[in-house]
Design a protein around this motif. Sequence first.
Motif, PDB file in Angstrom:
ATOM      1  N   ILE A  13       0.838  -1.202   0.000  1.00  0.00           N
ATOM      2  CA  ILE A  13       0.000   0.000   0.000  1.00  0.00           C
ATOM      3  C   ILE A  13       0.875   1.255   0.000  1.00  0.00           C
ATOM      4  N   ASP A  67       3.875   1.505  -1.099  1.00  0.00           N
ATOM      5  CA  ASP A  67       4.534   1.579  -2.399  1.00  0.00           C
ATOM      6  C   ASP A  67       3.607   2.262  -3.415  1.00  0.00           C
ATOM      7  N   ILE A  68       2.339   1.897  -3.371  1.00  0.00           N
ATOM      8  CA  ILE A  68       1.357   2.540  -4.256  1.00  0.00           C
ATOM      9  C   ILE A  68       1.262   4.035  -3.922  1.00  0.00           C
ATOM     10  N   GLU A  69       1.148   4.353  -2.649  1.00  0.00           N
ATOM     11  CA  GLU A  69       1.051   5.769  -2.259  1.00  0.00           C
ATOM     12  C   GLU A  69       2.287   6.538  -2.722  1.00  0.00           C
ATOM     13  N   ASP A 108       4.009   5.888  -5.356  1.00  0.00           N
ATOM     14  CA  ASP A 108       3.897   6.095  -6.807  1.00  0.00           C
ATOM     15  C   ASP A 108       2.948   7.243  -7.119  1.00  0.00           C
TER      16      ASP A 108
END
Lengths: 186, 186, 186, 186, 186, 186
Positions: free
Chosen positions: C173, C175-177, C179
């Motif tokens: 999660i 890592d997504i944030e 990005d």
Amino acid sequence: MISKLLPNSIKYDGSQIAPLWAYSMGIKGDSIVVFHGPMDVTPENMKDLEDRKAGETIRGDDLVHIIVERFDSPSSMRLAYYMQRLLVVCIKDVLETHGIKTTRNGDDLFINDGKLTVSIASAGVSGEKIHCGINITTRGTPREVKTAALTDFGIKDWRTLALEIAETFVHEIEDIEGDIVKTKSL
Amino acid sequence: MISKLLPNSIKYDGSQIAPLWAYSMGIKGDSIVVFHGPMDVTPENMKDLEDRKAGETIRGDDLVHIIVERFDSPSSMRLAYYMQRLLVVCIKDVLETHGIKTTRNGDDLFINDGKLTVSIASAGVSGEKIHCGINITTRGTPREVKTAALTDFGIKDWRTLALEIAETFVHEIEDIEGDIVKTKSL
Amino acid sequence: MISKLLPNSIKYDGSQIAPLWAYSMGIKGDSIVVFHGPMDVTPENMKDLEDRKAGETIRGDDLVHIIVERFDSPSSMRLAYYMQRLLVVCIKDVLETHGIKTTRNGDDLFINDGKLTVSIASAGVSGEKIHCGINITTRGTPREVKTAALTDFGIKDWRTLALEIAETFVHEIEDIEGDIVKTKSL
Amino acid sequence: MISKLLPNSIKYDGSQIAPLWAYSMGIKGDSIVVFHGPMDVTPENMKDLEDRKAGETIRGDDLVHIIVERFDSPSSMRLAYYMQRLLVVCIKDVLETHGIKTTRNGDDLFINDGKLTVSIASAGVSGEKIHCGINITTRGTPREVKTAALTDFGIKDWRTLALEIAETFVHEIEDIEGDIVKTKSL
Amino acid sequence: MISKLLPNSIKYDGSQIAPLWAYSMGIKGDSIVVFHGPMDVTPENMKDLEDRKAGETIRGDDLVHIIVERFDSPSSMRLAYYMQRLLVVCIKDVLETHGIKTTRNGDDLFINDGKLTVSIASAGVSGEKIHCGINITTRGTPREVKTAALTDFGIKDWRTLALEIAETFVHEIEDIEGDIVKTKSL
Amino acid sequence: MISKLLPNSIKYDGSQIAPLWAYSMGIKGDSIVVFHGPMDVTPENMKDLEDRKAGETIRGDDLVHIIVERFDSPSSMRLAYYMQRLLVVCIKDVLETHGIKTTRNGDDLFINDGKLTVSIASAGVSGEKIHCGINITTRGTPREVKTAALTDFGIKDWRTLALEIAETFVHEIEDIEGDIVKTKSL
């Protein structure tokens, strides 16, 4: 945004935070409704779980109550709290014009170290709602909290104050709306 | 929310309101970035169409600049402006602790009747952005506007003030976020 | 996102899918909470109407339970399910590092043709929630379904596994944030 | 969601990430479009600012290109990235059925320590878009990065693989949509 | 959008406006469901507070009932009402092809000055819902309202009419969706 | 919603679909603006990619132009198109009161088989916009399309018609807003 003062005393038990409560008072649309009366929030109407967990009492014998409703699709809990903070700022500003200096900490106002207000914001599918209560008297407020009240600082007429707060808040919100419609997006 | 002070002077020309500007400064995430420098907003960077239509100049020789970015999916122009109002309230509160009394009208702060600040908020697909500039000096500000500046009221060190403002704003936002996560919806 | 393991056995009856359950466990903010215990979801707590219509039993004597909460304004049922799929992928990946090969079909994991997991996602006004249960034992699971369980494949210590899953999901999660905040919009 | 394979080689220069690109290819609606061809993303088409700042080259002589578009009102950068992660998981799963074991780190797939894929997600006002490129050959890929490619692991026919990926992804998304419509909200 | 006619008579008591009612009828996804039957909406199922306050009866011995459900993340009360207006326009258009001229006022259709329809729209977390009832007979309708009914204007077969309305509405919605996917954002 | 008629002839070249165009005309807020003038939409201003791909000309020597803007956070392309359909329905209804019977197909109105109108809807970050043009004359309209025009059906005074349309639309929208604020969510 409709601004309305209800002249009669109404007990705030937390049910007024429900969506469309203002409609049941004959008010149709975004609104700020002010009235006065005692407060005794039942646990099932406590939206702040910290209060509910702590078994807190949210009480007082007489307060100015301010109920804001904003219809919104989709609605936003975050916007509800930003709007609440601005409402509290408006209350602070109006009190200052009456010679009452308060300190704001989040959504709480203090006179010296006495807590003057209680407030909650929340959102449902149909929009955002805010309640803010301002102690007219410290009678009936929880013993474990040091509280402050308007009458102790010379405010005799809650109506005038409440109407000024409502007017200030309506102006604030409409000023924001006026900025939105002249702003280019990024 | 990351709080960062950039020590060098940077000219604010309005390009810093673009999304991800802070990223180009090495800042990754929601942020409040403060720096100082001159201001001269080019017409194509004016997001407030009232200014652009009026052919206004948005200028000054030295200001504290505050740039806020909040990533949001979906983003909201309205939230951008609510957040901006709270930023301006934080500036007002910090100035008051430094003995400078200001009056707020929407997103403008005045000392007496001199305009101390300029501010804009907007939103793009990726989130919300705010700029607020506080005059350090009145030099270079538009002639047709009566302005006020920090140095005229005894503020020598913009850094301390800027950091206090950033810290106050971060606290305000995190306080709101802390309220959100303990609130039942309606 | 807060990651927390509750050491004691807790029965999952479906009430834990309610918003702010983690808050009642002393966790404030987005969270992934893991614990173990039996499962017996009461019909009124079944969010998947297919299960409810079929009069299904959602049961087991001991499972690892994973509860995810994400506060969101406005919230999204769709995002809840995308997040759930990624949670199940994380479980699959962690199990593989423990030598357990699973097959994923939507939000279900199978070992050979034995069902290892149950899962549901949903959303309320305040945000998204996910539950995923992983059978520690097949005892108590519904007779009409072929099930699989961790102990039959050599996992003795649910705590280690649960913490690895939580850590992997939090990393995913974040890592997504990470990005999101470096991406230009279209 | 429409799944379509374009048989001819098309150079991916990053312009295909723009909204409605698929429409220009005669595809109307949510879609996953697959084709092959070289890649050379021009700096102005780089949506990942980390790449742009680093002056990176995003290149290769031949890749399988996957372009996903989802129309959404309002759109969400976050959903774009969650969807992207699931796309990469689908690619991983399909490769595994072809005997190619990959490791996923966020939105990157590796064979051993060779980078097999590049990917970006983003959102505009009209919806979400994703690009993922899978190296068919390592020729033309940036020298400073260790890369891996399908042909080195025995994949001769990109078409079969691409269609399986598209089919798997469509199934994944429709499975999620099928879950949404049977779930009670909280 | 699934279109389905339920052949048996079903009493509309307002419970059918709840999310996922169509799912309990075996319909999975966005849908327009048509059936006929009496109507007697219980006060707790009245979504229009004006009706509830007035203590109105919402009744009739036989109506064509149309129930629309659209899954949406996030959902929108506003979209629910826009969609409702278009449904009522579709009903008006279909009736006109049957030689029945109606007048529309908001969400009400009249023949001469007799009220032919009742309708409500609303939204929950999972999406939007609409109910519209068309009087087949004036029997059982509230005495204090002048009503009109299909049978008095020569419509013998509610099924044909209902299917035409459903088909027209589905076409309208899909036509809009077809426009969305070919439109550049601003 | 502000309703305004601009008396002078203005050429519609598609630039008026940009957000805040009405603001440049001195109109601040949600609005419906009507004027008349020729139309010649430049390809870069065509929002409908079908038109642009086909190399279509969108032209006419004199039309009634209707421009709607609705500020919205977040905005919605879908709502833009629902609103557009209702605008076209309002035009149809007003024409009928003038004895002109039209047929609606999506967002197009026809008299007999002559196309009377052109229309587009779209959304930006700040809100939704709609343009609808109604041929006053068929002169200058594309040769390859059979067109119809108001003057051929006895409408001499575009102003009266335009004002009636604007008034009808404003009433429609406000009627919807009035329904929203009295409806309980699901």
